[in-house]
Design an enzyme around this catalytic site. Sequence first.
Site, PDB file in Angstrom:
ATOM      1  N   HIS A 196      53.801  63.100  65.211  1.00  0.00           N
ATOM      2  CA  HIS A 196      53.778  62.045  66.228  1.00  0.00           C
ATOM      3  C   HIS A 196      55.160  61.403  66.278  1.00  0.00           C
ATOM      4  O   HIS A 196      55.763  61.159  65.244  1.00  0.00           O
ATOM      5  CB  HIS A 196      52.722  60.995  65.841  1.00  0.00           C
ATOM      6  CG  HIS A 196      52.435  60.006  66.911  1.00  0.00           C
ATOM      7  ND1 HIS A 196      53.271  58.951  67.199  1.00  0.00           N
ATOM      8  CD2 HIS A 196      51.403  59.918  67.782  1.00  0.00           C
ATOM      9  CE1 HIS A 196      52.753  58.246  68.203  1.00  0.00           C
ATOM     10  NE2 HIS A 196      51.627  58.810  68.579  1.00  0.00           N
ATOM     11  N   CYS A 234      53.690  62.314  72.708  1.00  0.00           N
ATOM     12  CA  CYS A 234      53.101  61.012  73.041  1.00  0.00           C
ATOM     13  C   CYS A 234      53.968  60.346  74.106  1.00  0.00           C
ATOM     14  O   CYS A 234      55.082  59.886  73.821  1.00  0.00           O
ATOM     15  CB  CYS A 234      53.002  60.142  71.785  1.00  0.00           C
ATOM     16  SG  CYS A 234      52.373  58.488  72.165  1.00  0.00           S
ATOM     17  N   HIS A 263      49.305  62.997  73.734  1.00  0.00           N
ATOM     18  CA  HIS A 263      48.760  61.646  73.902  1.00  0.00           C
ATOM     19  C   HIS A 263      49.328  61.159  75.220  1.00  0.00           C
ATOM     20  O   HIS A 263      50.549  61.063  75.359  1.00  0.00           O
ATOM     21  CB  HIS A 263      49.294  60.702  72.824  1.00  0.00           C
ATOM     22  CG  HIS A 263      48.700  60.913  71.471  1.00  0.00           C
ATOM     23  ND1 HIS A 263      49.078  60.140  70.384  1.00  0.00           N
ATOM     24  CD2 HIS A 263      47.772  61.771  71.011  1.00  0.00           C
ATOM     25  CE1 HIS A 263      48.382  60.526  69.316  1.00  0.00           C
ATOM     26  NE2 HIS A 263      47.595  61.521  69.665  1.00  0.00           N
ATOM     27  N   ASP A 308      45.561  58.226  75.761  1.00  0.00           N
ATOM     28  CA  ASP A 308      45.995  57.313  74.702  1.00  0.00           C
ATOM     29  C   ASP A 308      45.669  55.883  75.119  1.00  0.00           C
ATOM     30  O   ASP A 308      45.086  55.666  76.191  1.00  0.00           O
ATOM     31  CB  ASP A 308      47.485  57.541  74.450  1.00  0.00           C
ATOM     32  CG  ASP A 308      47.926  57.101  73.072  1.00  0.00           C
ATOM     33  OD1 ASP A 308      47.061  56.780  72.243  1.00  0.00           O
ATOM     34  OD2 ASP A 308      49.139  57.078  72.816  1.00  0.00           O
ATOM     35  N   HIS A 309      46.079  54.946  74.313  1.00  0.00           N
ATOM     36  CA  HIS A 309      45.757  53.519  74.492  1.00  0.00           C
ATOM     37  C   HIS A 309      45.302  53.122  75.898  1.00  0.00           C
ATOM     38  O   HIS A 309      45.985  53.414  76.872  1.00  0.00           O
ATOM     39  CB  HIS A 309      46.981  52.644  74.199  1.00  0.00           C
ATOM     40  CG  HIS A 309      47.553  52.877  72.847  1.00  0.00           C
ATOM     41  ND1 HIS A 309      48.608  52.155  72.371  1.00  0.00           N
ATOM     42  CD2 HIS A 309      47.211  53.747  71.867  1.00  0.00           C
ATOM     43  CE1 HIS A 309      48.907  52.572  71.159  1.00  0.00           C
ATOM     44  NE2 HIS A 309      48.076  53.537  70.826  1.00  0.00           N
ATOM     45  N   TYR A 322      42.154  50.861  71.824  1.00  0.00           N
ATOM     46  CA  TYR A 322      41.114  51.893  71.671  1.00  0.00           C
ATOM     47  C   TYR A 322      39.716  51.447  72.087  1.00  0.00           C
ATOM     48  O   TYR A 322      38.729  51.782  71.449  1.00  0.00           O
ATOM     49  CB  TYR A 322      41.116  52.423  70.231  1.00  0.00           C
ATOM     50  CG  TYR A 322      42.343  53.270  69.958  1.00  0.00           C
ATOM     51  CD1 TYR A 322      42.379  54.602  70.365  1.00  0.00           C
ATOM     52  CD2 TYR A 322      43.474  52.739  69.356  1.00  0.00           C
ATOM     53  CE1 TYR A 322      43.510  55.373  70.152  1.00  0.00           C
ATOM     54  CE2 TYR A 322      44.610  53.510  69.143  1.00  0.00           C
ATOM     55  CZ  TYR A 322      44.620  54.826  69.537  1.00  0.00           C
ATOM     56  OH  TYR A 322      45.729  55.599  69.350  1.00  0.00           O
TER      57      TYR A 322
HETATM   58  C1  DNO Z   1      48.668  54.793  67.729  1.00  0.00           C
HETATM   59  C2  DNO Z   1      48.633  56.183  67.254  1.00  0.00           C
HETATM   60  C3  DNO Z   1      49.414  56.351  65.973  1.00  0.00           C
HETATM   61  C4  DNO Z   1      49.212  57.755  65.435  1.00  0.00           C
HETATM   62  C5  DNO Z   1      49.964  58.027  64.170  1.00  0.00           C
HETATM   63  C6  DNO Z   1      49.846  59.483  63.797  1.00  0.00           C
HETATM   64  O1  DNO Z   1      47.893  54.419  68.535  1.00  0.00           O
HETATM   65  O2  DNO Z   1      49.066  57.051  68.224  1.00  0.00           O
HETATM   66  O3  DNO Z   1      48.964  55.420  65.048  1.00  0.00           O
HETATM   67  O4  DNO Z   1      47.856  57.959  65.170  1.00  0.00           O
HETATM   68  O5  DNO Z   1      51.289  57.694  64.281  1.00  0.00           O
HETATM   69  O6  DNO Z   1      50.068  59.619  62.439  1.00  0.00           O
END
Ligand code: DNO
Length: 348
Positions: A196, A234, A263, A308-309, A322
Site C-alpha cells: 500500500h 490506492c 483501492h 475505498d473510504h 468505513y
Molecule cells: C486505510 C487503509 C490502510 C491500509 C494499510 C495497508 O484506510 O487503506 O490502513 O489498510 O496501509 O497495510
Amino acid sequence: MKMTFRWYGPKDSITLRDIRQIPGMTGVVTAVYDTPVGTVWSRESIAALSAQCKEAGLEMEVIESVPVHEDIKLGRPTRDGLIENYCETVRRLGEVGVKCICYNFMPVFDWLRTNLHTEAADGSNSLSYRHEEILALDPKHLSLPGWDESYTPDELQDLLAAYEGMTHETLFGNLVYFLERVIPVCKEAGISMAIHPDDPPWDVFGLPRIISCAEDYERLFAAVPDNENGITFCTGSLGAGRENDLVKMAYDYAKRGKIHFAHIRNIEYANDLDFRETGHLTAGGSLDIYGIVKALVEGGFTEYVRPDHGRNIWGEDGKPGYGLFDRALGACYLNGLFEAIEKGEKNK
Ligand code: DNO
C-alpha cells in the site's frame, strides 16, 4: 475485475449479509484482528474467518493487512524470526485460498488525517488532512484522530528514537530484505504481495516514506522483479501527491501486471498539500476516477478492487472512512464504470 468490500471481522457493525446485498460484490477484504503484530496467525482463526465468509456467499481472497512488525522495518536483529513468522502466516493463508496480501511499510504510522468528521455543504462528513496541523503536533505526545494508540507514550518515544537518522535508503533496503524472504514463500502459496502506498505520500514527523511516487515504484520493481511483488494502487493516497499522474501510473502498472489490488476513492484538493475525502464520483473531487478506471481496463487489469473510504451519509456514524452506505454507492459507481469501459473495449 473482482469487486470486494473491506470487512473488519465479526466485530464490525457491518455484517456479511449487508455486504452480500451490495450488487456485484464477490468477496471481502479482511484480517485476523486478535493476534499481536509479529506473531503467526492461528489456523483456527484463519479457518473460522474463511468459513464465515464462505457461508455468507463471499470469497476471502484478499487480506488487508498482515502488518509488518516495526523491527523488520528498522532492520533489527529480531527481524529474521519475525519474517519467518510472517512467512508461516502466508503459508497458512495460502491453504485457505487467499490470493493477495495488502501490507504497508510506513514507519510507525499508517494513514494520517487531522479531522475525521469534516462537514461538507450537503451535510455529509468525511476525513480530511491539513498539513499545518500536522506540523504543529509533537509526535512524541500524539493525539491524532484515528491514531490507534497501540503504543504507550513511552513506547512511542522509544520507537521514534529508534528511527532517528534512518534514511530512505536504509528503510528501502529493509523492505527489500523482507521481500526477498517472503516472495519465495508467496510463490509456493499462490499469493501476491501488494504494498500500500504511503498516505499521505510524503515524509511525516521526519520519518522516511518510500512508496509515494513513480520513481519509488520503479526502484521497488527493479529490486524484486517477481510478479508476486506488486502493489495496492490506492488512488486517494497516491492522488494526494499532486505530481503523481494517476492515469499514466494505472495504465503502466496494470500493463506490467503489477497491480494486484486497487483501492479507489476521490479527494478534493484544498491547497498544495491539504485535502478532504469526497464521494467516489469523478465530479465529486479532484481525481479523474473515470480516467483511472479506463486506464486500468486498457492496461488489462483483472484483479481485486474495493471502494475505498466513503463519507458518512444518511445519518450513519461509521468507522472513519468505513461506513456502509457511501462505500456501497461507491461500489455501484465503480461497477458501472468497469462494465461500460470493459464492454466498450471488447466492442472496439
Ligand atoms: C486505510 C487503509 C490502510 C491500509 C494499510 C495497508 O484506510 O487503506 O490502513 O489498510 O496501509 O497495510
